[in-house]
Write a protein that holds these residues in place. Structure first.
Motif, PDB file in Angstrom:
ATOM      1  N   GLU A 165       0.724  -1.142   0.071  1.00  0.00           N
ATOM      2  CA  GLU A 165      -0.033   0.033   0.135  1.00  0.00           C
ATOM      3  C   GLU A 165       0.679   1.367   0.084  1.00  0.00           C
ATOM      4  O   GLU A 165       0.576   2.078  -0.677  1.00  0.00           O
ATOM      5  CB  GLU A 165      -0.890  -0.011   1.074  1.00  0.00           C
ATOM      6  N   ASP A 166       1.859   1.122   0.915  1.00  0.00           N
ATOM      7  CA  ASP A 166       2.726   2.650   0.779  1.00  0.00           C
ATOM      8  C   ASP A 166       3.457   2.757  -0.347  1.00  0.00           C
ATOM      9  O   ASP A 166       3.872   3.970  -0.719  1.00  0.00           O
ATOM     10  CB  ASP A 166       3.541   2.409   2.177  1.00  0.00           C
ATOM     11  N   GLU A 167       3.882   1.691  -0.782  1.00  0.00           N
ATOM     12  CA  GLU A 167       4.858   1.705  -1.956  1.00  0.00           C
ATOM     13  C   GLU A 167       4.157   2.032  -3.398  1.00  0.00           C
ATOM     14  O   GLU A 167       4.622   3.051  -4.073  1.00  0.00           O
ATOM     15  CB  GLU A 167       5.472   0.063  -2.423  1.00  0.00           C
ATOM     16  N   ILE A 168       2.832   1.716  -3.477  1.00  0.00           N
ATOM     17  CA  ILE A 168       2.106   2.002  -4.677  1.00  0.00           C
ATOM     18  C   ILE A 168       1.377   3.308  -4.422  1.00  0.00           C
ATOM     19  O   ILE A 168       1.514   4.240  -5.313  1.00  0.00           O
ATOM     20  CB  ILE A 168       1.027   0.944  -4.875  1.00  0.00           C
ATOM     21  N   GLY A 169       0.842   3.677  -3.164  1.00  0.00           N
ATOM     22  CA  GLY A 169       0.090   5.057  -2.951  1.00  0.00           C
ATOM     23  C   GLY A 169      -1.136   4.383  -2.323  1.00  0.00           C
ATOM     24  O   GLY A 169      -2.026   3.797  -3.275  1.00  0.00           O
ATOM     25  N   ALA A 170      -1.802   4.638  -1.392  1.00  0.00           N
ATOM     26  CA  ALA A 170      -2.978   4.242  -0.533  1.00  0.00           C
ATOM     27  C   ALA A 170      -4.017   5.029  -1.391  1.00  0.00           C
ATOM     28  O   ALA A 170      -4.831   4.182  -1.910  1.00  0.00           O
ATOM     29  CB  ALA A 170      -3.124   4.434   0.850  1.00  0.00           C
ATOM     30  N   GLU A 171      -3.930   6.214  -1.947  1.00  0.00           N
ATOM     31  CA  GLU A 171      -4.675   7.089  -2.631  1.00  0.00           C
ATOM     32  C   GLU A 171      -5.172   6.223  -3.971  1.00  0.00           C
ATOM     33  O   GLU A 171      -6.178   6.290  -4.508  1.00  0.00           O
ATOM     34  CB  GLU A 171      -4.640   8.323  -2.667  1.00  0.00           C
ATOM     35  N   LEU A 172      -4.013   5.979  -4.633  1.00  0.00           N
ATOM     36  CA  LEU A 172      -4.302   5.395  -5.970  1.00  0.00           C
ATOM     37  C   LEU A 172      -4.993   4.095  -5.879  1.00  0.00           C
ATOM     38  O   LEU A 172      -5.885   4.048  -7.006  1.00  0.00           O
ATOM     39  CB  LEU A 172      -2.828   5.377  -6.446  1.00  0.00           C
ATOM     40  N   ILE A 173      -4.531   3.316  -5.206  1.00  0.00           N
ATOM     41  CA  ILE A 173      -5.372   2.004  -4.999  1.00  0.00           C
ATOM     42  C   ILE A 173      -6.778   2.031  -4.587  1.00  0.00           C
ATOM     43  O   ILE A 173      -7.665   1.618  -5.402  1.00  0.00           O
ATOM     44  CB  ILE A 173      -4.649   0.951  -3.925  1.00  0.00           C
ATOM     45  N   LYS A 174      -7.122   3.088  -3.723  1.00  0.00           N
ATOM     46  CA  LYS A 174      -8.706   3.374  -3.501  1.00  0.00           C
ATOM     47  C   LYS A 174      -9.336   3.987  -4.647  1.00  0.00           C
ATOM     48  O   LYS A 174     -10.620   3.879  -4.832  1.00  0.00           O
ATOM     49  CB  LYS A 174      -8.686   4.386  -2.295  1.00  0.00           C
ATOM     50  N   ASP A 175      -8.557   4.808  -5.445  1.00  0.00           N
ATOM     51  CA  ASP A 175      -9.132   5.648  -6.600  1.00  0.00           C
ATOM     52  C   ASP A 175      -9.502   4.382  -7.683  1.00  0.00           C
ATOM     53  O   ASP A 175     -10.643   4.455  -8.099  1.00  0.00           O
ATOM     54  CB  ASP A 175      -8.254   6.531  -7.315  1.00  0.00           C
ATOM     55  N   VAL A 176      -8.689   3.451  -7.883  1.00  0.00           N
ATOM     56  CA  VAL A 176      -9.015   2.394  -8.893  1.00  0.00           C
ATOM     57  C   VAL A 176     -10.049   1.514  -8.414  1.00  0.00           C
ATOM     58  O   VAL A 176     -10.934   1.126  -9.136  1.00  0.00           O
ATOM     59  CB  VAL A 176      -7.665   1.488  -8.956  1.00  0.00           C
ATOM     60  N   GLN A 177     -10.149   1.115  -7.121  1.00  0.00           N
ATOM     61  CA  GLN A 177     -11.126   0.329  -6.595  1.00  0.00           C
ATOM     62  C   GLN A 177     -12.604   0.893  -6.687  1.00  0.00           C
ATOM     63  O   GLN A 177     -13.325   0.470  -6.930  1.00  0.00           O
ATOM     64  CB  GLN A 177     -10.673   0.060  -5.144  1.00  0.00           C
ATOM     65  N   ALA A 178     -12.613   2.223  -6.274  1.00  0.00           N
ATOM     66  CA  ALA A 178     -13.807   3.268  -6.420  1.00  0.00           C
ATOM     67  C   ALA A 178     -14.181   3.238  -7.737  1.00  0.00           C
ATOM     68  O   ALA A 178     -15.604   3.199  -8.156  1.00  0.00           O
ATOM     69  CB  ALA A 178     -13.454   4.652  -5.868  1.00  0.00           C
ATOM     70  N   GLN A 179     -13.356   3.200  -8.799  1.00  0.00           N
ATOM     71  CA  GLN A 179     -13.797   3.207 -10.379  1.00  0.00           C
ATOM     72  C   GLN A 179     -14.310   2.083 -10.548  1.00  0.00           C
ATOM     73  O   GLN A 179     -15.202   1.870 -11.319  1.00  0.00           O
ATOM     74  CB  GLN A 179     -12.583   3.830 -11.139  1.00  0.00           C
ATOM     75  N   VAL A 180     -13.890   0.966 -10.242  1.00  0.00           N
ATOM     76  CA  VAL A 180     -14.204  -0.472 -10.225  1.00  0.00           C
ATOM     77  C   VAL A 180     -15.703  -0.785  -9.995  1.00  0.00           C
ATOM     78  O   VAL A 180     -16.699  -0.924 -10.457  1.00  0.00           O
ATOM     79  CB  VAL A 180     -13.599  -1.523  -9.920  1.00  0.00           C
ATOM     80  N   GLU A 181     -15.738  -0.068  -8.379  1.00  0.00           N
ATOM     81  CA  GLU A 181     -17.318  -0.112  -8.041  1.00  0.00           C
ATOM     82  C   GLU A 181     -18.255   0.843  -8.847  1.00  0.00           C
ATOM     83  O   GLU A 181     -19.355   0.110  -8.834  1.00  0.00           O
ATOM     84  CB  GLU A 181     -17.030   0.147  -6.341  1.00  0.00           C
ATOM     85  N   GLU A 182     -17.656   1.842  -9.242  1.00  0.00           N
ATOM     86  CA  GLU A 182     -18.947   2.651 -10.104  1.00  0.00           C
ATOM     87  C   GLU A 182     -19.098   2.050 -11.090  1.00  0.00           C
ATOM     88  O   GLU A 182     -20.210   2.080 -11.570  1.00  0.00           O
ATOM     89  CB  GLU A 182     -17.989   3.986 -10.301  1.00  0.00           C
ATOM     90  N   PHE A 183     -18.234   1.366 -11.859  1.00  0.00           N
ATOM     91  CA  PHE A 183     -18.772   0.528 -13.027  1.00  0.00           C
ATOM     92  C   PHE A 183     -19.637  -0.497 -12.715  1.00  0.00           C
ATOM     93  O   PHE A 183     -20.466  -0.736 -13.398  1.00  0.00           O
ATOM     94  CB  PHE A 183     -17.501  -0.002 -13.583  1.00  0.00           C
ATOM     95  N   GLN A 184     -19.225  -1.281 -11.792  1.00  0.00           N
ATOM     96  CA  GLN A 184     -20.159  -2.283 -11.455  1.00  0.00           C
ATOM     97  C   GLN A 184     -21.711  -1.972 -10.841  1.00  0.00           C
ATOM     98  O   GLN A 184     -22.489  -2.556 -11.230  1.00  0.00           O
ATOM     99  CB  GLN A 184     -19.462  -3.207 -10.395  1.00  0.00           C
ATOM    100  N   ALA A 185     -21.686  -0.741 -10.368  1.00  0.00           N
ATOM    101  CA  ALA A 185     -22.985   0.024  -9.984  1.00  0.00           C
ATOM    102  C   ALA A 185     -23.885   0.350 -11.051  1.00  0.00           C
ATOM    103  O   ALA A 185     -25.036   0.371 -11.141  1.00  0.00           O
ATOM    104  CB  ALA A 185     -22.713   0.996  -9.130  1.00  0.00           C
ATOM    105  N   GLN A 186     -23.199   0.492 -12.217  1.00  0.00           N
ATOM    106  CA  GLN A 186     -23.848   0.914 -13.465  1.00  0.00           C
ATOM    107  C   GLN A 186     -24.399  -0.347 -14.097  1.00  0.00           C
ATOM    108  O   GLN A 186     -25.366  -0.123 -15.077  1.00  0.00           O
ATOM    109  CB  GLN A 186     -22.996   1.770 -14.260  1.00  0.00           C
ATOM    110  N   GLN A 187     -24.003  -1.658 -13.910  1.00  0.00           N
ATOM    111  CA  GLN A 187     -24.396  -2.594 -14.632  1.00  0.00           C
ATOM    112  C   GLN A 187     -25.620  -3.133 -14.241  1.00  0.00           C
ATOM    113  O   GLN A 187     -26.305  -2.788 -13.145  1.00  0.00           O
ATOM    114  CB  GLN A 187     -23.279  -3.721 -14.765  1.00  0.00           C
TER     115      GLN A 187
END
Length: 335
Positions: free
Chosen positions: A313-335
């Motif tokens: 998490e620290d190496e990648i960036g916690a905020e970036l991981i959360k942003d990607v996961q949020a986008q995935v959840e956003e996509f799934q909610a639209q389906q």
């Protein structure tokens, strides 16, 4: 007509033809190199890109294609782009991470549940921001293409659960996240150059490996591997990129030709890559024992690798991981 006159006329014709060819010669040349062979969806997509660019630039740009690492490995070609001695390449995201740290996020296991979710994130603000960051490294990110989901093969036993992976010597790329994920699943991951892999499996140095269906089939891994499982543990994009030194030399209208072609070829690439991988899977069913995991079985693998997220998490960036996961959840909610 005497012989001397015939020779003079022939020379004159040759000069006219030479002048005509040179006058039609392209003003700009793109040398594009990739690591995969000329049977891959990636190479076919580059051929599609070449046709679009040469036609829509009215011949002002010529595109030369090189496959099978003829111009070097991914890192070498990226460095050549930075120096301006090569114009284009299309590496997977793992070799890009040393240049732009955020690309490490794509090595997290089970990040994208479907191809369509991956498309949504890569074509959205998160993915496009990562492409933009390449410019600081002397590279122009044009589009995310597709390598595909990585799948497990081995020569020991059918794999339906993490318990079946226990003790398997699995060849991986020299990637800390991939190594960590396989350790969490109970395997003994073994980094190794791709060129050494077939003989290593043949000789029993490793029990198995992980790659997309197309690579498994086209590299004839089924000759030395009996079992394969649709783990889909990592979705691997390709990034079509260009030397910024070269791109900046292009006039604005030709920059747009390149960008438009990259986008058209992106859609073409994703479509044919998915079609080809589906076909390769069917072919592999004829020569290997193929295990298709149920959603419940795949969930067990996903649960096993969760510690990898916290570890990196620290190496990648916690905020970036959360942003990607949020986008995935956003996509799934639209389906």
């Amino acid at each position: 007509m005497n012989k001397k006159l015939i020779i003079n006329l022939s020379l004159a014709l040759l000069l006219v033809l030479t002048f005509s060819v040179s006058s039609m010669a392209a003003e700009y040349t793109i040398n594009a190199g990739i690591g995969l062979n000329d049977k891959s969806a990636q190479y076919e997509s580059l051929e599609f890109f070449k046709e679009l660019v040469e036609e829509n630039s009215d011949g002002q740009i010529e595109v030369n294609l090189y496959h099978s690492s003829q111009l070097g490995d991914d890192r070498e070609m990226m460095e050549a782009l930075q120096m301006g001695v090569q114009e284009m390449t299309c590496p997977s995201t793992a070799p890009i991470a040393p240049f732009v740290n955020g690309f490490k996020v794509f090595d997290l296991p089970f990040l994208f549940p479907t191809h369509e979710a991956a498309d949504y994130v890569l074509d959205g603000p998160v993915g496009q921001d990562l492409l933009k960051q390449l410019e600081d490294e002397g590279l122009v990110g044009l589009a995310f293409w597709e390598n595909g989901y990585r799948q497990l093969t081995n020569s020991r036993n059918a794999v339906e659960s993490p318990e079946d992976v226990e003790g398997l010597k699995v060849r991986t790329m020299e990637n800390p996240m991939h190594l960590a994920a396989w350790r969490e699943m109970g395997a003994n991951p073994t980094p190794m150059a791709f060129g050494e892999l077939f003989s290593a499996m043949q000789q029993g140095v490793v029990d198995g490996q992980e790659n997309p269906w197309g690579t498994i089939y086209l590299q004839n891994f089924y000759e030395v591997q009996e079992y394969t499982t649709d783990t889909g543990h990592v979705y691997s994009p390709f990034v079509l990129m260009m030397s910024k030194k070269f791109y900046d030399k292009l006039p604005g209208d030709l920059q747009q030709v390149v960008r438009d072609a990259a986008q058209e070829a992106k859609h073409h690439n994703r479509r044919i890559n998915r079609e080809m991988n589906a076909a390769y899977l069917e072919d592999l069913k004829e020569v290997m024992t193929v295990t298709i995991l149920t959603p419940e079985q795949k969930a067990a693998f996903q649960e096993a690798v969760q510690p990898v997220y916290e570890q990196f998490e620290d190496e990648i960036g916690a905020e970036l991981i959360k942003d990607v996961q949020a986008q995935v959840e956003e996509f799934q909610a639209q389906q």
